[in-house]
Design a protein around this motif. Sequence first.
Motif, mmCIF file in Angstrom:
data_model
loop_
_atom_site.group_PDB
_atom_site.id
_atom_site.type_symbol
_atom_site.label_atom_id
_atom_site.label_comp_id
_atom_site.label_asym_id
_atom_site.label_seq_id
_atom_site.Cartn_x
_atom_site.Cartn_y
_atom_site.Cartn_z
ATOM 1 N N ASP A 94 0.816 -1.210 0.000
ATOM 2 C CA ASP A 94 0.000 0.000 0.000
ATOM 3 C C ASP A 94 0.855 1.267 0.000
ATOM 4 O OD1 ASP A 94 -2.435 1.482 0.143
ATOM 5 O OD2 ASP A 94 -2.304 1.574 2.327
ATOM 6 N N PHE A 95 2.143 1.135 0.331
ATOM 7 C CA PHE A 95 3.019 2.312 0.397
ATOM 8 C C PHE A 95 3.487 2.716 -1.002
ATOM 9 C CE2 PHE A 95 3.071 0.748 4.677
ATOM 10 C CZ PHE A 95 3.224 1.886 5.462
ATOM 11 N N GLN A 96 3.551 4.013 -1.235
ATOM 12 C CA GLN A 96 3.946 4.556 -2.536
ATOM 13 C C GLN A 96 5.374 4.143 -2.881
ATOM 14 O OE1 GLN A 96 3.458 8.692 -1.748
ATOM 15 N NE2 GLN A 96 1.240 8.591 -1.615
ATOM 16 N N SER A 97 5.621 3.960 -4.171
ATOM 17 C CA SER A 97 6.915 3.416 -4.605
ATOM 18 C C SER A 97 8.078 4.375 -4.347
ATOM 19 C CB SER A 97 6.853 3.059 -6.096
ATOM 20 O OG SER A 97 6.552 4.202 -6.882
ATOM 21 N N GLY A 98 7.864 5.689 -4.520
ATOM 22 C CA GLY A 98 8.959 6.636 -4.313
ATOM 23 C C GLY A 98 9.491 6.599 -2.895
ATOM 24 N N PRO A 99 8.637 6.770 -1.880
ATOM 25 C CA PRO A 99 9.108 6.677 -0.500
ATOM 26 C C PRO A 99 9.711 5.319 -0.150
ATOM 27 C CG PRO A 99 7.017 7.838 -0.578
ATOM 28 C CD PRO A 99 7.261 7.311 -1.960
ATOM 29 N N VAL A 128 14.722 -1.086 5.021
ATOM 30 C CA VAL A 128 15.351 -0.820 6.326
ATOM 31 C C VAL A 128 14.564 0.228 7.113
ATOM 32 C CG1 VAL A 128 17.671 -1.499 5.596
ATOM 33 C CG2 VAL A 128 16.924 0.877 5.284
ATOM 34 N N GLY A 129 13.479 0.695 6.550
ATOM 35 C CA GLY A 129 12.640 1.676 7.225
ATOM 36 C C GLY A 129 11.254 1.667 6.624
ATOM 37 N N VAL A 130 10.334 2.341 7.314
ATOM 38 C CA VAL A 130 8.967 2.499 6.818
ATOM 39 C C VAL A 130 8.667 3.992 6.788
ATOM 40 C CG1 VAL A 130 6.525 1.992 7.196
ATOM 41 C CG2 VAL A 130 8.261 0.281 7.809
ATOM 42 N N PRO A 131 8.317 4.541 5.621
ATOM 43 C CA PRO A 131 8.074 5.994 5.510
ATOM 44 C C PRO A 131 6.849 6.427 6.299
ATOM 45 C CG PRO A 131 7.495 4.873 3.456
ATOM 46 C CD PRO A 131 8.147 3.850 4.332
ATOM 47 N N GLY A 142 8.784 14.646 -19.243
ATOM 48 C CA GLY A 142 7.515 14.498 -18.552
ATOM 49 C C GLY A 142 7.500 15.273 -17.244
ATOM 50 N N SER A 143 6.442 15.109 -16.473
ATOM 51 C CA SER A 143 6.353 15.729 -15.149
ATOM 52 C C SER A 143 6.904 14.733 -14.141
ATOM 53 C CB SER A 143 4.898 16.079 -14.807
ATOM 54 O OG SER A 143 4.813 16.544 -13.468
ATOM 55 N N LYS A 144 8.095 15.007 -13.608
ATOM 56 C CA LYS A 144 8.782 14.063 -12.717
ATOM 57 C C LYS A 144 9.220 14.772 -11.435
ATOM 58 C CE LYS A 144 8.767 10.419 -15.456
ATOM 59 N NZ LYS A 144 9.956 10.050 -16.219
ATOM 60 N N PRO A 145 8.280 15.192 -10.618
ATOM 61 C CA PRO A 145 8.662 15.812 -9.351
ATOM 62 C C PRO A 145 9.179 14.766 -8.374
ATOM 63 C CG PRO A 145 6.316 15.476 -9.394
ATOM 64 C CD PRO A 145 6.819 15.041 -10.743
ATOM 65 N N TYR A 146 9.877 15.227 -7.362
ATOM 66 C CA TYR A 146 10.261 14.273 -6.328
ATOM 67 C C TYR A 146 9.039 13.878 -5.499
ATOM 68 C CZ TYR A 146 10.451 18.320 -3.068
ATOM 69 O OH TYR A 146 10.158 19.436 -2.315
ATOM 70 N N ASN A 147 9.034 12.663 -5.024
ATOM 71 C CA ASN A 147 8.030 12.161 -4.079
ATOM 72 C C ASN A 147 8.807 11.401 -3.025
ATOM 73 O OD1 ASN A 147 5.746 11.225 -2.739
ATOM 74 N ND2 ASN A 147 5.507 9.471 -4.099
ATOM 75 N N ILE A 148 9.083 12.058 -1.909
ATOM 76 C CA ILE A 148 10.050 11.532 -0.956
ATOM 77 C C ILE A 148 9.467 11.356 0.443
ATOM 78 C CG2 ILE A 148 12.008 12.568 -2.176
ATOM 79 C CD1 ILE A 148 11.920 14.705 0.201
ATOM 80 N N ASP A 207 3.997 9.583 -10.697
ATOM 81 C CA ASP A 207 5.253 9.484 -11.449
ATOM 82 C C ASP A 207 6.444 10.049 -10.679
ATOM 83 O OD1 ASP A 207 4.093 8.401 -13.872
ATOM 84 O OD2 ASP A 207 3.223 10.380 -14.209
ATOM 85 N N GLY A 208 6.276 10.221 -9.372
ATOM 86 C CA GLY A 208 7.314 10.865 -8.581
ATOM 87 C C GLY A 208 8.592 10.048 -8.451
ATOM 88 N N VAL A 209 9.691 10.756 -8.243
ATOM 89 C CA VAL A 209 11.017 10.156 -8.068
ATOM 90 C C VAL A 209 11.338 10.153 -6.572
ATOM 91 C CG1 VAL A 209 13.471 10.380 -8.627
ATOM 92 C CG2 VAL A 209 11.729 10.949 -10.343
ATOM 93 N N GLY A 210 11.892 9.047 -6.084
ATOM 94 C CA GLY A 210 12.042 8.847 -4.652
ATOM 95 C C GLY A 210 13.242 9.503 -3.994
#
Length: 430
Positions: free
Chosen positions: A126-131, A142-145, A303-309, A378-381
């Motif tokens: 269920d957690f987003q791929s970037g985080p 090694v962690g959970v966002p 494309g639109s590639k904002p960070y998603n961290i 489409d965010g980058v982690g």
Amino acid sequence: MRRRAIFGTSLAVVAAMGLSACGGGGDGGDGGSKTVRITLANHVWTDNIKKALPEFEKQTGLKAEITQLGEDQLSDQYNVKLNAGSSDIDVMMYRPLQEGRLFAKNKYLADLSEQVKANKDWDFGDFQSGPVEATTYEGKPVGVPIITEQEVLYYRKDLLAKAGLSAPPKTLDELKAAAAKIKASEPDVAGFVARTGKSPAVTQFSSFLYSFGGDFVDGSGKAAVNSEAAKQAYAFYGGLIKDSGPANVSTDMGWPEAMAIFTQGKAAFYTEANSLYKNATDPAKSKVSDNVGFAPFPAGPGGSKPYNIPSWALGVNSSSENTANAWKFIEWATGKAQTLAQQKSGVPGARTSVWADPEGTSTFPKDLVEAIAASTKDGVGHDRPLVVKVAESREIVGQPIVDAITGKDAAAAADTANAAFQKFLDDEAK
């Protein structure tokens, strides 16, 4: 085995503080202690979770012992205790993109591969791929966002209407044209504002870099800040501020300075983290609160590639002797119910289901929710180089930003930075 120092603390300093390099403080082995010792940062997330602790203690029969510290104090505590192999921290709140790689490399963070699979209802998928990308090291979680940020476009609805623009820009070229048009017609207003300081700007610049098709390193791990895409991104970001930014703009602005310009009504467009949005919409803080809109990060050639961290995550201290109960706390604190409660209070979480739940977005502006949805898709982690010495790397890759803003040759600056960054990467790999 001697642990590697985090920030250069010697074992002599550790000994002087009365800590054993082999740890201590557990009682009865893994799962034996009914007290879970949790170290958290000063944050609204922490304040919220503390209020909910009676629920956790009632459900599990465990006692949560919280240590809450400011960021600098937190770093100092981790510096000493993790380096010493101390076991008196079970759960640790940490910054995945600031110290996560260092902690994982030094094996301070326990491998959670088995734990994240154990409870289907908890649902790691269920957690987003970037985080998740940012809290994974060498293929192992090694962690959970727990807290996320995405870069979005803040804009002034009234200025767009006055300029005859029916909608916010969908591409970076449209943003450039709209910013120039507004600045030309509004002498006292900048078309665009953003961070300009060499290190702080790297975070916001990263979305431009990705949207031009670049990144800080290439697929083989080599420095890539002088790729054609990176050179175009540096020139664009710097040129946007130079040509359409505030008059006499300084090159040392972080988010507080850039946000102040926007909220004082002195800029039409501003790219920034969604987590700061209340600074712009709160009438007590913003002169333009009634006219603030939000839109997805504009698309570039890539494309639109904002960070998603994830700005913060929870991990288990690998030296803890209470890892089973440490995981019980993380499982509860990052579950769907707690994530929903946190998000309703204004803390953006990393669970897809909570963002899809109308209740989970009920306290956010509608257009901000739509912008965040586009960012998470489409965010980058990462929003900076994924290295151990993060601060040093930001100084290197941020220099071309400053050079471009001040009118210097962005391509030449990128070449110089790339050589320095490659040497940095080589040195770090030794």
